[in-house]
Design an enzyme around this catalytic site. Structure first.
Site, short mmCIF file in Angstrom:
data_model
loop_
_atom_site.label_atom_id
_atom_site.label_comp_id
_atom_site.label_asym_id
_atom_site.label_seq_id
_atom_site.Cartn_x
_atom_site.Cartn_y
_atom_site.Cartn_z
N HIS A 268 11.00 -26.94 -10.26
CA HIS A 268 11.95 -27.80 -11.01
C HIS A 268 11.83 -27.41 -12.48
CE1 HIS A 268 14.43 -31.13 -12.01
NE2 HIS A 268 13.65 -32.16 -11.74
N HIS A 307 19.75 -22.05 -7.32
CA HIS A 307 19.84 -23.48 -7.57
C HIS A 307 20.32 -24.16 -6.29
CE1 HIS A 307 20.83 -27.25 -9.54
NE2 HIS A 307 20.05 -26.83 -10.51
N ASP A 363 16.96 -22.50 -16.67
CA ASP A 363 15.61 -22.14 -17.10
C ASP A 363 15.46 -20.66 -17.44
OD1 ASP A 363 14.45 -24.72 -16.76
OD2 ASP A 363 14.67 -24.41 -14.61
C1 LIG Z 1 15.96 -23.67 -7.25
C2 LIG Z 1 15.49 -23.42 -5.81
C3 LIG Z 1 14.19 -24.20 -5.59
C4 LIG Z 1 16.57 -23.94 -4.85
O1 LIG Z 1 16.06 -23.84 -3.59
P1 LIG Z 1 16.86 -24.21 -2.25
O2 LIG Z 1 18.18 -24.80 -2.53
O3 LIG Z 1 15.91 -25.00 -1.42
O4 LIG Z 1 17.13 -22.80 -1.63
P2 LIG Z 1 16.15 -22.02 -0.66
O5 LIG Z 1 14.77 -22.04 -1.19
O6 LIG Z 1 16.38 -22.54 0.73
O7 LIG Z 1 16.74 -20.57 -0.78
C5 LIG Z 1 17.86 -20.11 -0.03
C6 LIG Z 1 17.73 -18.63 0.16
O8 LIG Z 1 17.79 -17.98 -1.12
C7 LIG Z 1 16.55 -17.31 -1.40
N1 LIG Z 1 16.21 -17.61 -2.79
C8 LIG Z 1 16.42 -18.78 -3.43
N2 LIG Z 1 16.04 -18.67 -4.70
C9 LIG Z 1 15.58 -17.42 -4.87
C10 LIG Z 1 15.04 -16.72 -5.97
N3 LIG Z 1 14.93 -17.31 -7.16
N4 LIG Z 1 14.66 -15.44 -5.80
C11 LIG Z 1 14.79 -14.86 -4.60
N5 LIG Z 1 15.29 -15.45 -3.52
C12 LIG Z 1 15.69 -16.73 -3.63
C13 LIG Z 1 15.52 -17.91 -0.44
O9 LIG Z 1 14.48 -17.01 -0.16
C14 LIG Z 1 16.37 -18.20 0.76
O10 LIG Z 1 16.60 -17.00 1.43
P3 LIG Z 1 16.75 -16.95 3.05
O11 LIG Z 1 17.85 -17.91 3.38
O12 LIG Z 1 17.08 -15.52 3.32
O13 LIG Z 1 15.43 -17.41 3.57
C15 LIG Z 1 15.27 -21.90 -5.56
O14 LIG Z 1 16.47 -21.20 -5.81
C16 LIG Z 1 14.13 -21.33 -6.39
O15 LIG Z 1 12.97 -21.40 -5.96
N6 LIG Z 1 14.44 -20.75 -7.58
C17 LIG Z 1 13.40 -20.26 -8.46
C18 LIG Z 1 12.81 -21.40 -9.25
C19 LIG Z 1 13.75 -21.93 -10.30
O16 LIG Z 1 14.33 -21.18 -11.06
N7 LIG Z 1 13.89 -23.26 -10.35
C20 LIG Z 1 14.68 -23.92 -11.37
C21 LIG Z 1 15.83 -24.65 -10.80
S1 LIG Z 1 16.83 -25.29 -12.11
#
Ligand SMILES: CC(C)(COP(=O)(O)OP(=O)(O)OC[C@H]1O[C@@H](n2cnc3c(N)ncnc32)[C@H](O)[C@@H]1OP(=O)(O)O)[C@@H](O)C(=O)NCCC(=O)NCCS
Length: 436
Positions: A268, A307, A363
């Site tokens: 987050h 996101h 971010d």
């Molecule tokens: C923001 C976040 C937690 C959202 O997660 P979510 O909606 O639960 O999405 P998921 O974690 O299920 O990801 C969906 C797919 O995209 C991929 N993915 C998501 N974010 C990714 C990233 N930053 N880098 C690489 N792959 C990513 C996942 O591996 C997953 O792949 P798959 O379906 O082949 O297994 C996630 O994108 C993330 O961890 N981002 C990095 C942290 C970040 O920047 N957070 C700030 C948010 S404002």
């Protein structure tokens, strides 16, 4: 003729049910009458991580993640960032309308009036270890304010709620600045109420021996814009924590501390700190393709990318990129920007990122600006928490005034044992044997 209903056939019983659809949603409780026999609990919906569950009605923030739209109370974020100050936007987020001149003036005075912290709070902060994480200090200190303002528990009195809202918005920069100075071993600086919200924050962060701190106007405006961009983001993890803890009628300091704790995680608000670590790890532009390849092959994630809601460019990231240019004219260019821009370029052309709709989020660039301004990465999430307090409080108040809300209490699907035979201690098998 079309009807706003959903017809369900339960193949277990051959019964048909008709559920009303309202605002594109069906009520999960409407599934409960779907039973196999009268003793059956009834059908539940299963939605870990709230992937497709609306937990409330809200009129604060609108996001269209597919089109990259963000609005506070109906105003596009781009317009607010261009024309408003943070406190003006805070008023909008909290009360639903932009303030007129008189309203804004008194709102600014009311917030300024509450920037001082009780001396006891200062002593409390002095007790933290010299290397304590500023976010952990912030969370604990906000919670500790509940001891200073016990009347805050009276959450059903609107004027008392408003007083605590003003206090929290006023004191958040003071606590944040104290946590920063604490980590450097510098004496705390008292607020200067002649200054704007952002400039006063800078004063509390960076004033040394000069009699009066003069904030660089470009940096103060950049900080103010960053605050506007972070003011609210509808039902994110920390807003959900605020509503959930607040739904038990806990006082607003404790609920805000819970929300700030949720914000601290790297998935987050902690992501901006992680972005900087990642850019350090990459080291130079030439290493970017190899790093992207590694992520594509499943080793780690690109921090600051992706996101839950935005499946398009995060509109805040665009404004931050523009703000970065203004900041760098004052501070000099942060060399990490080149690595970040190369990372963005390569990732946005990469099949994996295109297919997964992974774009830079808020971010991705904010940390680069903060670092150019002189903040250590540990402070980044604290900088996020200051403006987000406005959103948390708006969500909290909306929740309290919503007649449909009750204490937040999800259901579960129980997967454990039932009615086991009790074993006296001498007959129990070690855990290492049953769960090797
Ligand atoms: C923001 C976040 C937690 C959202 O997660 P979510 O909606 O639960 O999405 P998921 O974690 O299920 O990801 C969906 C797919 O995209 C991929 N993915 C998501 N974010 C990714 C990233 N930053 N880098 C690489 N792959 C990513 C996942 O591996 C997953 O792949 P798959 O379906 O082949 O297994 C996630 O994108 C993330 O961890 N981002 C990095 C942290 C970040 O920047 N957070 C700030 C948010 S404002």
């Amino acid at each position: 003729m079309t009807q706003d209903t959903l017809t369900i056939v339960d193949n277990r019983t051959n019964q048909t049910y008709s559920l009303p659809i309202e605002n594109g949603a069906v009520r999960a409780t409407d599934f409960r009458p779907i039973k196999t026999d009268p003793r059956d609990f009834g059908l539940m919906t299963y939605d870990p991580a709230f992937m497709n569950t609306a937990s409330c009605r809200s009129s604060i923030t609108f996001i269209d993640g597919d089109r990259g739209i963000l609005e506070y109370r109906g105003y596009p974020i781009e317009v607010l960032a261009e024309h408003c100050t943070f406190l003006e936007v805070a008023y909008l987020v909290l009360f639903g309308e932009l303030p007129n001149e008189t309203e804004l003036k008194s709102w600014m005075q009311e917030i300024t009036h509450h920037t001082m912290l009780h001396e006891n709070t200062k002593k409390f902060m002095e007790g933290f270890r010299h290397d304590a994480h500023p976010m952990a200090m912030l969370v604990s200190t906000v919670a500790a304010l509940a001891t200073v303002y016990p009347e805050a528990r009276n959450i059903h009195d609107p004027s008392n709620r408003l007083l605590q809202i003003r206090r929290l918005i006023g004191k958040m920069p003071s606590i944040a600045a104290m946590s920063y100075r604490h980590s450097l071993g510098f004496p705390y600086v008292y607020p200067d109420n002649d200054l704007s919200y952002a400039a006063n924050f800078m004063n509390m962060l960076w004033k040394m021996v000069e009699p009066k701190y003069a904030a660089n106007p470009v940096l103060a405006r950049a900080l103010d814009i960053l605050f506007i961009l972070h003011a609210d983001h509808e039902q994110n993890c920390s807003a959900n924590a605020m509503r959930s803890v607040g739904s038990s009628h806990a006082d607003p300091y404790l609920a805000t501390a819970a929300a700030a704790a949720a914000l601290s995680g790297p998935l987050h608000g902690g992501a901006n700190e992680e972005v900087l670590k990642m850019l350090d790890e990459i080291g130079s532009r030439e290493n970017v393709p190899a790093y992207v390849k590694k992520v594509r092959e499943g080793h780690g994630r690109l921090m600051g990318f992706g996101h839950r809601v935005y499946k398009n460019y995060d509109p805040r990231a665009k404004i931050i990129k523009w703000t970065a240019e203004q900041v760098f004219e004052v501070t000099g260019r942060n060399p990490k920007l080149d690595i970040a821009m190369e990372l963005e370029r390569i990732a946005l052309e990469d099949d994996y990122f295109v297919q997964h709709k992974l774009y830079p989020n808020v971010d991705f660039y904010s940390g680069i600006i903060y670092q150019a301004m002189g903040f250590k990465p540990e402070m980044f999430t604290v900088l996020f928490a200051i403006p987000r307090t406005v959103g948390w409080l708006a969500q909290w108040q909306e929740m309290l005034l919503d007649g449909e809300q009750k204490i937040a209490r999800p259901r579960q699907i129980y997967t454990g044992h039932r009615a086991r035979q009790f074993l006296p201690i001498e007959k129990r098998v070690p855990l290492a044997v049953t769960h090797p």
